[in-house]
Design an enzyme around this catalytic site. Structure first.
Site, PDB file in Angstrom:
ATOM      1  N   VAL A 139      21.624  -1.982 -11.475  1.00  0.00           N
ATOM      2  CA  VAL A 139      21.161  -1.448 -10.182  1.00  0.00           C
ATOM      3  C   VAL A 139      20.717  -2.581  -9.251  1.00  0.00           C
ATOM      4  O   VAL A 139      21.079  -2.595  -8.065  1.00  0.00           O
ATOM      5  CB  VAL A 139      20.026  -0.406 -10.367  1.00  0.00           C
ATOM      6  CG1 VAL A 139      19.574   0.148  -9.024  1.00  0.00           C
ATOM      7  CG2 VAL A 139      20.496   0.736 -11.277  1.00  0.00           C
ATOM      8  N   GLU A 159      13.586   7.339  -4.022  1.00  0.00           N
ATOM      9  CA  GLU A 159      14.750   8.225  -3.883  1.00  0.00           C
ATOM     10  C   GLU A 159      15.765   8.046  -5.021  1.00  0.00           C
ATOM     11  O   GLU A 159      16.371   9.006  -5.504  1.00  0.00           O
ATOM     12  CB  GLU A 159      15.435   7.955  -2.524  1.00  0.00           C
ATOM     13  CG  GLU A 159      16.634   8.821  -2.235  1.00  0.00           C
ATOM     14  CD  GLU A 159      16.314  10.311  -2.149  1.00  0.00           C
ATOM     15  OE1 GLU A 159      15.636  10.718  -1.202  1.00  0.00           O
ATOM     16  OE2 GLU A 159      16.742  11.069  -3.043  1.00  0.00           O
ATOM     17  N   GLY A 216      20.517   9.582  -8.859  1.00  0.00           N
ATOM     18  CA  GLY A 216      21.285   8.407  -8.431  1.00  0.00           C
ATOM     19  C   GLY A 216      21.461   8.388  -6.919  1.00  0.00           C
ATOM     20  O   GLY A 216      20.484   8.299  -6.172  1.00  0.00           O
ATOM     21  N   GLY A 229      28.178   1.694 -16.996  1.00  0.00           N
ATOM     22  CA  GLY A 229      26.855   1.447 -16.390  1.00  0.00           C
ATOM     23  C   GLY A 229      26.089   2.726 -16.089  1.00  0.00           C
ATOM     24  O   GLY A 229      25.168   2.723 -15.275  1.00  0.00           O
ATOM     25  N   GLU A 270      21.319   4.665 -20.111  1.00  0.00           N
ATOM     26  CA  GLU A 270      20.105   3.856 -20.190  1.00  0.00           C
ATOM     27  C   GLU A 270      20.312   2.741 -21.220  1.00  0.00           C
ATOM     28  O   GLU A 270      21.185   2.848 -22.089  1.00  0.00           O
ATOM     29  CB  GLU A 270      18.935   4.729 -20.632  1.00  0.00           C
ATOM     30  CG  GLU A 270      18.584   5.824 -19.649  1.00  0.00           C
ATOM     31  CD  GLU A 270      18.258   5.289 -18.275  1.00  0.00           C
ATOM     32  OE1 GLU A 270      17.304   4.535 -18.140  1.00  0.00           O
ATOM     33  OE2 GLU A 270      18.983   5.625 -17.317  1.00  0.00           O
ATOM     34  N   LYS A 281      13.085  13.146 -14.756  1.00  0.00           N
ATOM     35  CA  LYS A 281      13.546  13.512 -13.411  1.00  0.00           C
ATOM     36  C   LYS A 281      13.052  14.896 -12.997  1.00  0.00           C
ATOM     37  O   LYS A 281      12.594  15.082 -11.868  1.00  0.00           O
ATOM     38  CB  LYS A 281      15.072  13.432 -13.356  1.00  0.00           C
ATOM     39  CG  LYS A 281      15.578  11.985 -13.462  1.00  0.00           C
ATOM     40  CD  LYS A 281      17.051  11.945 -13.755  1.00  0.00           C
ATOM     41  CE  LYS A 281      17.598  10.517 -13.756  1.00  0.00           C
ATOM     42  NZ  LYS A 281      18.964  10.437 -14.281  1.00  0.00           N
TER      43      LYS A 281
HETATM   44  N1  HSE Z   1      21.160   7.080 -17.416  1.00  0.00           N
HETATM   45  C1  HSE Z   1      20.973   7.772 -16.201  1.00  0.00           C
HETATM   46  C2  HSE Z   1      22.015   8.881 -16.118  1.00  0.00           C
HETATM   47  C3  HSE Z   1      21.123   6.824 -15.042  1.00  0.00           C
HETATM   48  O1  HSE Z   1      22.959   8.858 -16.904  1.00  0.00           O
HETATM   49  O2  HSE Z   1      21.872   9.778 -15.309  1.00  0.00           O
HETATM   50  C4  HSE Z   1      20.752   7.389 -13.713  1.00  0.00           C
HETATM   51  O3  HSE Z   1      19.410   7.757 -13.644  1.00  0.00           O
END
Ligand code: HSE
Length: 405
Positions: free
Chosen positions: A12, A124, A129, A182, A185, A200
């Site tokens: 990121v 945000e 994402g 990518g 986590e 989240k």
């Molecule tokens: N590992 C998280 C996902 C990354 O797959 O949503 C984004 O927050």
């Protein structure tokens, strides 16, 4: 003029530098002042990298440089990232972050520090994402009493479930691909066990209520037990399987917040959200249903959301961007008191027992050797747990079935 420091040059962080550099002119124009990256903090060196000259290893250079007024925290974790964020805010430097773990754990505290020091803590990118979802809840829906939030909040697990459903793919192979792209986590257990989605939905629930929803108290179930047979039964019954973060206001200031994989009808809009995409349903008491959709993980989508926060911070230099999320704990309802229909997969010879324990259900006619699939009527979770205990190892799988209120 705004000088930015980026903490962490991983997926990121490198995306943030790319967005702020490639779109420099536009970002500066929209900020009303020139915005440029002055430092990139990382433990590693990046020989040959375009931005090699900006790499530093000492955080104090950033902290003590009055020219740096906006810091992007893209390190992850709740150790150094927490300390650095706190120190920056205490110095009046705004912090823009993609770190959902930190926001979920220390959000209200960091927001308070930001307010006291006339700067902003913006996050945000921590949910969905690249999808705008924090700002819509805080600003566009500010006049709403939000009744519920329902979302596919993790790109990695949605990617895995989609590939399992559409291609019969192997769980481990798809997870590896998600890591390479990518999405996952650093420790992908956070994705597949539902912890990332839990953080989240806890952030979104806190914004919905204005009180703190402690992610550690939120019921969370991942996707590791889901099999090809579950998809076979789902398909026959007109469903797919999605892992959802759910938050429902229960009246009296109480909220039912949890993460669970669900059987969800193919006709539901969230059933059509596939691959790395996230989809979030927010229902307000005046506006009704609204939905937000986009890439929920990956370098540039997430970086784009961090960069938008940089613009917001630049527009509010010396001021605090307010956030409706205080430190008081929200009252959490117990999932054991909630009622669901349940999909249950049993050994074929246990079907009669299941039917006697949960009559008035519906058999799923699928051709799965030695196994039977069944959907119960709505029952209280507490009672379903007793049924599951009676079935013991004759029950091979079970999932809640999503039905709208
Ligand atoms: N590992 C998280 C996902 C990354 O797959 O949503 C984004 O927050």
């Amino acid at each position: 003029m705004v000088k930015v420091a980026v903490l962490g040059y991983g997926t990121v962080g490198s995306g943030v530098v790319e967005v702020l550099s490639e779109n420099k002119e536009l970002v500066s124009k929209k900020s009303g002042t020139e915005v440029s990256v002055k430092y990139i903090l990382d433990l590693r060196d990046f020989p040959g990298d375009t931005y090699e000259k900006l790499i530093i290893h000492d955080f104090n250079i950033i902290l003590n440089d009055p020219e740096v007024t906006v810091v992007c925290e893209t390190m992850g974790g709740v150790g150094a990232a927490y300390q650095f964020s706190k120190q920056c805010l205490e110095k009046g430097k705004s912090v823009c972050t993609s770190n959902k773990e930190l926001v979920a754990k220390h959000g209200p505290e960091l927001l308070k520090i930001a307010k006291e020091h006339y700067c902003s803590y913006l996050f945000e990118a921590s949910v969905g994402g690249g999808i705008p979802i924090i700002r819509p809840i805080m600003d566009a829906l500010a006049a709403e009493k939000i009744e519920s939030i329902l979302g596919i909040l993790n790109g990695t697990t949605n990617f895995i479930l989609t590939k399992m459903e559409k291609e019969g793919a192997d769980f481990d192979a798809v997870l590896k691909l998600a890591q390479e792209l990518g999405y996952a986590e650093r420790n992908p257990e956070a994705d597949v066990e539902g912890h990332d989605a839990c953080r989240k939905i806890s952030i979104l629930s806190s914004l919905m209520l204005g009180k703190n929803v402690d992610s550690e108290k939120v019921y969370t179930e991942g996707i590791t037990k889901i099999t090809a047979e579950d998809f076979a039964f789902a398909k026959k019954a007109g469903y797919t399987i999605k892992i959802l973060g759910v938050s429902e206001a229960q009246g009296e200031g109480e909220v039912l917040t949890y993460v669970s994989p669900f059987f969800i009808e193919n006709s539901h809009p969230l059933a059509m959200v596939n691959d790395v995409f996230n989809g979030i349903f927010v229902t307000g008491n005046m506006v009704g249903d609204t939905m937000y959709y986009g890439k929920g993980a990956g370098k540039l989508p997430t970086a784009s959301a961090v960069a938008a926060d940089v613009i917001d911070a630049a527009r509010h230099q010396g001021k605090n961007v307010p956030c409706y999320w205080d430190e008081d704990d929200a009252k959490l309802a117990d999932i054991s008191d909630a009622s669901f229909k349940y999909y249950v997969r049993v050994k074929a010879d246990a079907l009669d027992e299941l039917k006697s324990l949960a009559p008035a259900g519906k058999l799923i006619e699928a051709d799965v050797a030695g196994q039977a699939g069944y959907i119960t009527e709505k029952i209280c979770e507490r009672d379903f747990v007793k049924i599951a205990e009676k079935l013991g190892d004759k029950m091979l799988g079970r999932l809640r079935v999503y039905s709208a209120k």
